[in-house]
Design an enzyme around this catalytic site. Structure first.
Site, PDB file in Angstrom:
ATOM      1  N   PHE A  22       0.855  -1.195   0.000  1.00 53.95           N
ATOM      2  CA  PHE A  22       0.000   0.000   0.000  1.00 53.95           C
ATOM      3  C   PHE A  22       0.894   1.250   0.000  1.00 53.95           C
ATOM      4  CE2 PHE A  22      -2.213   3.323   2.440  1.00 53.95           C
ATOM      5  CZ  PHE A  22      -3.327   3.471   1.639  1.00 53.95           C
ATOM      6  N   GLY A  23       0.743   2.101  -1.014  1.00 59.99           N
ATOM      7  CA  GLY A  23       1.589   3.298  -1.148  1.00 59.99           C
ATOM      8  C   GLY A  23       1.057   4.464  -0.335  1.00 59.99           C
ATOM      9  N   TYR A  25       2.418   7.816  -0.659  1.00 64.28           N
ATOM     10  CA  TYR A  25       2.746   9.159  -1.160  1.00 64.28           C
ATOM     11  C   TYR A  25       1.446   9.910  -1.410  1.00 64.28           C
ATOM     12  CZ  TYR A  25       3.732  13.082  -4.073  1.00 64.28           C
ATOM     13  OH  TYR A  25       3.761  14.373  -4.549  1.00 64.28           O
ATOM     14  N   ASP A  51       4.245   1.088   2.030  1.00 65.48           N
ATOM     15  CA  ASP A  51       5.411   1.727   1.414  1.00 65.48           C
ATOM     16  C   ASP A  51       5.421   3.219   1.758  1.00 65.48           C
ATOM     17  OD1 ASP A  51       7.607   1.489  -0.775  1.00 65.48           O
ATOM     18  OD2 ASP A  51       6.461   3.279  -1.335  1.00 65.48           O
ATOM     19  N   TYR A  56       8.209  11.797   1.842  1.00 70.26           N
ATOM     20  CA  TYR A  56       6.759  11.950   1.648  1.00 70.26           C
ATOM     21  C   TYR A  56       6.141  12.857   2.719  1.00 70.26           C
ATOM     22  CZ  TYR A  56       7.033   7.937  -1.567  1.00 70.26           C
ATOM     23  OH  TYR A  56       7.355   7.083  -2.592  1.00 70.26           O
ATOM     24  N   LYS A  85      12.566   5.032   2.947  1.00 70.76           N
ATOM     25  CA  LYS A  85      13.524   5.347   1.876  1.00 70.76           C
ATOM     26  C   LYS A  85      14.505   6.430   2.309  1.00 70.76           C
ATOM     27  CE  LYS A  85      10.015   4.245  -1.588  1.00 70.76           C
ATOM     28  NZ  LYS A  85       8.714   4.736  -1.178  1.00 70.76           N
ATOM     29  N   HIS A 118      16.335   5.939  -2.202  1.00 67.11           N
ATOM     30  CA  HIS A 118      15.151   6.387  -2.941  1.00 67.11           C
ATOM     31  C   HIS A 118      15.446   6.644  -4.419  1.00 67.11           C
ATOM     32  CE1 HIS A 118      11.102   8.671  -2.313  1.00 67.11           C
ATOM     33  NE2 HIS A 118      11.138   8.095  -3.499  1.00 67.11           N
ATOM     34  N   ASN A 168      14.708   3.090  -8.257  1.00 65.24           N
ATOM     35  CA  ASN A 168      15.028   3.890  -9.438  1.00 65.24           C
ATOM     36  C   ASN A 168      16.446   3.656  -9.950  1.00 65.24           C
ATOM     37  OD1 ASN A 168      12.455   5.370  -9.603  1.00 65.24           O
ATOM     38  ND2 ASN A 168      13.098   6.250  -7.653  1.00 65.24           N
ATOM     39  N   GLN A 191      12.958  -0.855  -6.545  1.00 69.79           N
ATOM     40  CA  GLN A 191      11.603  -0.321  -6.736  1.00 69.79           C
ATOM     41  C   GLN A 191      11.633   0.690  -7.884  1.00 69.79           C
ATOM     42  OE1 GLN A 191       8.941   2.747  -4.278  1.00 69.79           O
ATOM     43  NE2 GLN A 191       9.205   0.876  -3.107  1.00 69.79           N
ATOM     44  N   ASN A 281      -8.978  -3.699  -4.462  1.00 64.12           N
ATOM     45  CA  ASN A 281      -7.623  -4.103  -4.844  1.00 64.12           C
ATOM     46  C   ASN A 281      -7.156  -5.371  -4.122  1.00 64.12           C
ATOM     47  OD1 ASN A 281      -7.670  -1.945  -6.544  1.00 64.12           O
ATOM     48  ND2 ASN A 281      -6.325  -0.642  -5.330  1.00 64.12           N
TER      49      ASN A 281
HETATM   50  N1  LIG Z   1      10.329   4.973  -5.261  1.00 60.12           N
HETATM   51  C1  LIG Z   1       9.789   5.980  -5.881  1.00 60.12           C
HETATM   52  O1  LIG Z   1      10.477   6.832  -6.434  1.00 60.12           O
HETATM   53  C2  LIG Z   1       8.286   6.059  -5.961  1.00 60.12           C
HETATM   54  C3  LIG Z   1       7.713   6.920  -6.882  1.00 60.12           C
HETATM   55  C4  LIG Z   1       6.309   6.961  -6.959  1.00 60.12           C
HETATM   56  C5  LIG Z   1       5.521   6.181  -6.130  1.00 60.12           C
HETATM   57  N2  LIG Z   1       6.124   5.368  -5.210  1.00 60.12           N
HETATM   58  C6  LIG Z   1       5.303   4.552  -4.285  1.00 60.12           C
HETATM   59  O2  LIG Z   1       4.329   3.829  -5.031  1.00 60.12           O
HETATM   60  C7  LIG Z   1       3.027   4.131  -4.519  1.00 60.12           C
HETATM   61  C8  LIG Z   1       1.972   3.949  -5.600  1.00 60.12           C
HETATM   62  O3  LIG Z   1       2.243   4.717  -6.768  1.00 60.12           O
HETATM   63  P1  LIG Z   1       1.444   6.026  -7.097  1.00 60.12           P
HETATM   64  O4  LIG Z   1       1.121   6.720  -5.844  1.00 60.12           O
HETATM   65  O5  LIG Z   1       2.236   6.730  -8.126  1.00 60.12           O
HETATM   66  O6  LIG Z   1       0.089   5.636  -7.750  1.00 60.12           O
HETATM   67  P2  LIG Z   1      -0.663   4.391  -8.402  1.00 60.12           P
HETATM   68  O7  LIG Z   1      -0.787   3.307  -7.405  1.00 60.12           O
HETATM   69  O8  LIG Z   1      -0.124   4.077  -9.747  1.00 60.12           O
HETATM   70  O9  LIG Z   1      -2.080   5.070  -8.698  1.00 60.12           O
HETATM   71  C9  LIG Z   1      -2.804   5.680  -7.722  1.00 60.12           C
HETATM   72  C10 LIG Z   1      -4.098   6.206  -8.313  1.00 60.12           C
HETATM   73  O10 LIG Z   1      -4.947   5.124  -8.710  1.00 60.12           O
HETATM   74  C11 LIG Z   1      -6.220   5.285  -8.102  1.00 60.12           C
HETATM   75  N3  LIG Z   1      -6.726   3.941  -7.801  1.00 60.12           N
HETATM   76  C12 LIG Z   1      -6.317   3.068  -6.834  1.00 60.12           C
HETATM   77  N4  LIG Z   1      -7.014   1.929  -6.885  1.00 60.12           N
HETATM   78  C13 LIG Z   1      -7.905   2.064  -7.891  1.00 60.12           C
HETATM   79  C14 LIG Z   1      -8.926   1.247  -8.423  1.00 60.12           C
HETATM   80  N5  LIG Z   1      -9.177   0.040  -7.925  1.00 60.12           N
HETATM   81  N6  LIG Z   1      -9.651   1.728  -9.466  1.00 60.12           N
HETATM   82  C15 LIG Z   1      -9.425   2.938  -9.980  1.00 60.12           C
HETATM   83  N7  LIG Z   1      -8.484   3.761  -9.527  1.00 60.12           N
HETATM   84  C16 LIG Z   1      -7.726   3.336  -8.482  1.00 60.12           C
HETATM   85  C17 LIG Z   1      -6.004   6.142  -6.874  1.00 60.12           C
HETATM   86  O11 LIG Z   1      -7.120   6.935  -6.631  1.00 60.12           O
HETATM   87  P3  LIG Z   1      -7.750   7.202  -5.158  1.00 60.12           P
HETATM   88  O12 LIG Z   1      -6.652   7.446  -4.201  1.00 60.12           O
HETATM   89  O13 LIG Z   1      -8.616   8.381  -5.393  1.00 60.12           O
HETATM   90  O14 LIG Z   1      -8.542   5.964  -4.835  1.00 60.12           O
HETATM   91  C18 LIG Z   1      -4.798   7.005  -7.281  1.00 60.12           C
HETATM   92  O15 LIG Z   1      -5.198   8.188  -7.877  1.00 60.12           O
HETATM   93  C19 LIG Z   1       3.195   5.541  -3.954  1.00 60.12           C
HETATM   94  O16 LIG Z   1       2.164   5.924  -3.094  1.00 60.12           O
HETATM   95  C20 LIG Z   1       4.537   5.413  -3.285  1.00 60.12           C
HETATM   96  O17 LIG Z   1       4.409   4.737  -2.035  1.00 60.12           O
HETATM   97  C21 LIG Z   1       7.481   5.285  -5.121  1.00 60.12           C
END
Ligand SMILES: NC(=O)c1ccc[n+]([C@@H]2O[C@H](COP(=O)([O-])OP(=O)(O)OC[C@H]3O[C@@H](n4cnc5c(N)ncnc54)[C@H](OP(=O)(O)O)[C@@H]3O)[C@@H](O)[C@H]2O)c1
Length: 407
Positions: A22-23, A25, A51, A56, A85, A118, A168, A191, A281
């Site tokens: 579960f993310g 950010y 995560d 964040y 991170k 990170h 990355n 990641q 999910n």
């Molecule tokens: N290492 C890094 O550099 C890095 C970079 C980016 C992200 N991350 C990590 O990865 C996590 C996840 O990536 P992300 O935050 O970029 O986003 P993501 O998981 O790709 O997408 C999140 C979006 O999808 C929507 N969503 C979730 N479940 C859904 C479903 N069943 N149906 C339709 N829409 C749905 C959410 O909306 P709602 O919230 O409105 O439900 C949100 O807007 C982050 O939170 C963070 O922890 C790490």
């Protein structure tokens, strides 16, 4: 992928990681209390992998949510797998532990389950997480990431983290760690951004060959935060092919996108602050995509990167995309001298080739890296050969963000 009844996968150090995380950010515009609430919901629904990251700014809220779920008896601390991170301003080896300790303090934890670098780009140490010069340019730092890694190893030896990994990193950066003389622990995972439009198949093959897990973020196509994401990019979850496959299985496109990663042996993250979606999910474990549908989803790959964490200084990006421009940018901060060196060589290269032969750029980059003034292990931002347009024509302005990478 082989996961046990708890949906966990064994990492190369013997520890286990839950296959779906579960993310946490959340964009600045979103109240942090939403992140706290959603983390509690995620635990109630059954997710055990959270995560987070120092940068964040939500670790206090996430820590409170986890402790509340421990206190009400839903989980024990050892049921939770928390990833933290290392921020880019803490890459100097003597700073690594202090970043970790600040995270532990905010979370009120004695240890992290996983601690990862990170991004492989170092920034000037200090209280400012995005240090900028007077021209608004990021101020980089020169750090040998192999020393950063040794400090990460020391955190594991001190019992402050159970596992260590990276985020990355490209193949070359992973090799830099793996080939480090005296390496004590391999990264357990890397990641990276990964979804049907950027399926990372080559990096996945490499990671598998080294027994390093790949972990996908932006697996649902990202939160499309205006600060980071080009709003003109296609919305992953609206993809008609993904939609048709989802319909066939009576699932949502989001579930298909998550399941796709699991079946490739990838640990997958998602973020949602909506209870209904968090619950939805969790059904990712309840169905299986056929081999044929997996191949169809593979075919959606277009090397489209949503997230551009750090871009090269604008003039360099512009120049690469429009090689006919002849003027040299002159406003780099002294800390960016290495980038300037890179600029000089790139500029020369483009001139020699009339701005046409960009296909030799990978070779040029490796020559630049081998120069003594840009020692290969340092975390200077360079252009990823994969992302450089292979034809002679410069990428269109619309492609600019996706054509330039930060490492
Ligand atoms: N290492 C890094 O550099 C890095 C970079 C980016 C992200 N991350 C990590 O990865 C996590 C996840 O990536 P992300 O935050 O970029 O986003 P993501 O998981 O790709 O997408 C999140 C979006 O999808 C929507 N969503 C979730 N479940 C859904 C479903 N069943 N149906 C339709 N829409 C749905 C959410 O909306 P709602 O919230 O409105 O439900 C949100 O807007 C982050 O939170 C963070 O922890 C790490």
């Amino acid at each position: 992928m082989e996961f046990d009844k708890d949906h966990c996968i064994k990492m190369n150090d013997g520890n286990k990681i839950p296959a779906v995380g579960f993310g946490t950010y959340s964009p600045d515009a979103v109240q942090k209390s939403k992140c706290e609430e959603a983390t509690k919901v995620a635990i109630e629904v059954g997710f055990r992998h959270i995560d987070g990251a120092f940068v964040y700014g939500t670790e206090e809220e996430v820590g409170r949510a986890i402790h509340e779920k421990i206190e009400d008896g839903t989980v024990k601390r050892e049921d939770i797998f928390y990833t933290g991170k290392l921020g880019s301003t803490f890459h100097r080896p003597e700073l690594v532990r202090s970043c970790l300790e600040q995270s532990l303090k905010k979370l009120k934890f004695d240890y992290l389950d996983l601690f990862i670098i990170h991004i492989p780009v170092s920034l000037k140490p200090g209280p400012d997480l995005s240090p900028m010069d007077e021209n608004g340019k990021l101020i980089f730092d020169i750090v040998d990431l192999r020393q950063t890694w040794e400090a990460m190893e020391a955190c594991k030896d001190a019992g402050l983290v159970k596992s260590i990994g990276v985020s990355n990193f490209n193949r070359r950066q992973l090799e830099m760690i793996l080939n480090k003389p005296g390496l004590k622990y391999k990264p357990v995972l890397n990641q990276v951004e990964c979804h049907p439009y950027l399926n990372q198949s080559k990096l996945l093959t490499f990671c598998k060959s080294k027994d390093i897990l790949l972990e996908a973020y932006c697996a649902l196509g990202s939160q499309r935060d205006k600060m980071w994401i080009d709003q003109s990019t296609p919305v992953l979850l609206e993809d008609p092919v993904l939609g048709a496959i989802a319909k066939k299985y009576n699932q949502s496109p989001a579930l298909v996108a998550l399941r796709y990663q699991l079946q490739r042996g990838i640990v997958v993250l998602f973020k949602s602050f909506t209870r209904k979606r968090i619950e939805e999910n969790f059904q990712v474990f309840d169905f299986q995509l056929s081999e044929e549908d997996m191949k169809t989803i593979d075919g959606l790959n277009k090397n489209l990167r949503y997230l551009n964490l750090i871009q090269l200084p604008t003039p360099l990006s512009t120049r690469l995309l429009n090689p006919t421009t002849k003027t040299r940018p002159k406003h780099y901060s002294p800390q960016e001298t290495r980038t300037q060196d890179l600029w000089t060589t790139l500029s020369f290269h483009l001139k020699m080739n009339n701005g046409k032969n960009t296909s030799s750029i990978p070779d040029f980059i490796s020559r630049v890296r081998n120069q003594t003034h840009i020692s290969s292990p340092c975390s200077i931002p360079v252009i990823s050969p994969r992302e450089v347009p292979s034809s002679g024509s410069p990428a269109s302005a619309g492609d600019s963000k996706r054509s330039i990478l930060y490492f």
